[in-house]
Design a protein around this motif. Structure first.
Motif, PDB file in Angstrom:
ATOM      1  N   ALA A  68       0.797  -1.180  -0.095  1.00 52.04           N
ATOM      2  CA  ALA A  68      -0.052   0.063   0.007  1.00 52.04           C
ATOM      3  C   ALA A  68       0.789   1.409  -0.061  1.00 52.04           C
ATOM      4  O   ALA A  68       0.343   2.367  -0.241  1.00 52.04           O
ATOM      5  CB  ALA A  68      -1.130   0.120   1.199  1.00 52.04           C
ATOM      6  N   VAL A  69       2.131   0.963   0.458  1.00 46.96           N
ATOM      7  CA  VAL A  69       3.099   2.111   0.239  1.00 46.96           C
ATOM      8  C   VAL A  69       4.039   1.751  -0.692  1.00 46.96           C
ATOM      9  O   VAL A  69       4.562   0.809  -0.834  1.00 46.96           O
ATOM     10  CB  VAL A  69       3.878   2.407   1.667  1.00 46.96           C
ATOM     11  CG1 VAL A  69       5.008   3.227   1.412  1.00 46.96           C
ATOM     12  CG2 VAL A  69       2.981   2.839   2.869  1.00 46.96           C
ATOM     13  N   TRP A  70       4.264   2.516  -1.973  1.00 51.31           N
ATOM     14  CA  TRP A  70       5.189   2.359  -3.098  1.00 51.31           C
ATOM     15  C   TRP A  70       6.693   2.451  -2.213  1.00 51.31           C
ATOM     16  O   TRP A  70       6.820   3.286  -1.548  1.00 51.31           O
ATOM     17  CB  TRP A  70       5.084   3.252  -4.054  1.00 51.31           C
ATOM     18  CG  TRP A  70       3.608   3.414  -4.596  1.00 51.31           C
ATOM     19  CD1 TRP A  70       2.826   4.216  -4.866  1.00 51.31           C
ATOM     20  CD2 TRP A  70       3.058   2.330  -5.481  1.00 51.31           C
ATOM     21  NE1 TRP A  70       1.532   3.949  -5.449  1.00 51.31           N
ATOM     22  CE2 TRP A  70       1.832   2.730  -5.944  1.00 51.31           C
ATOM     23  CE3 TRP A  70       3.315   0.937  -5.869  1.00 51.31           C
ATOM     24  CZ2 TRP A  70       0.945   1.909  -6.690  1.00 51.31           C
ATOM     25  CZ3 TRP A  70       2.673   0.191  -6.527  1.00 51.31           C
ATOM     26  CH2 TRP A  70       1.228   0.901  -7.084  1.00 51.31           C
ATOM     27  N   TRP A  71       7.221   1.300  -2.731  1.00 55.79           N
ATOM     28  CA  TRP A  71       8.774   1.282  -2.194  1.00 55.79           C
ATOM     29  C   TRP A  71       9.743   1.012  -3.193  1.00 55.79           C
ATOM     30  O   TRP A  71       9.597   0.170  -4.085  1.00 55.79           O
ATOM     31  CB  TRP A  71       8.725   0.004  -0.992  1.00 55.79           C
ATOM     32  CG  TRP A  71      10.071  -0.079  -0.308  1.00 55.79           C
ATOM     33  CD1 TRP A  71      11.017  -0.825  -0.565  1.00 55.79           C
ATOM     34  CD2 TRP A  71      10.082   0.512   0.976  1.00 55.79           C
ATOM     35  NE1 TRP A  71      11.939  -0.735   0.669  1.00 55.79           N
ATOM     36  CE2 TRP A  71      11.508   0.188   1.266  1.00 55.79           C
ATOM     37  CE3 TRP A  71       9.559   1.515   1.543  1.00 55.79           C
ATOM     38  CZ2 TRP A  71      11.995   0.367   2.452  1.00 55.79           C
ATOM     39  CZ3 TRP A  71      10.087   1.842   2.678  1.00 55.79           C
ATOM     40  CH2 TRP A  71      11.368   1.455   3.300  1.00 55.79           C
ATOM     41  N   CYS A  72      10.614   1.835  -3.229  1.00 59.05           N
ATOM     42  CA  CYS A  72      11.839   1.760  -4.141  1.00 59.05           C
ATOM     43  C   CYS A  72      12.677   0.551  -3.818  1.00 59.05           C
ATOM     44  O   CYS A  72      13.213   0.569  -2.390  1.00 59.05           O
ATOM     45  CB  CYS A  72      12.770   2.929  -4.207  1.00 59.05           C
ATOM     46  SG  CYS A  72      13.966   2.747  -5.510  1.00 59.05           S
TER      47      CYS A  72
END
Length: 103
Positions: A68-72
């Motif tokens: 739900a959190v975009w993560w690199c």
């Protein structure tokens, strides 16, 4: 992208939700329209249909994961943004063009 629903004909089988491209192509599905599932379905559609990663981290130019959190994922990794806030990470010109298309 947009969220599509394929209703089930069987009450024992839940409706399926798909993250579809503007031309209605999609790949994979989730059983509920929660943020985690929609993010995963959106990434799966882009990866399978367009053969691309999405979203792309502007700092590392690699794909983020399906939370739900975009993560690199580059280096030690870092949070890119919350799902629903991706447009805020785009450079100004791309963000403006996206708003024009939506409006």
């Amino acid at each position: 992208m947009r969220l599509m629903c394929t209703p089930s004909d069987d009450e024992d089988i839940p409706d399926q939700f798909h993250a579809a491209l503007p031309d209605d192509r999609w790949h994979g599905s989730v059983q509920g329209p929660d943020a985690d599932g929609v993010a995963e379905a959106a990434q799966e559609t882009v990866r399978a249909v367009l053969w691309q990663v999405w979203p792309v981290c502007p700092e590392h130019r690699t794909g983020a994961n399906e939370r739900a959190v975009w993560w690199c994922r580059a280096g030690d990794g870092h949070e890119l943004c919350e799902v629903g806030e991706l447009a805020q990470t785009l450079p100004g010109r791309q963000r403006r063009e996206g708003r024009r298309r939506e409006g």
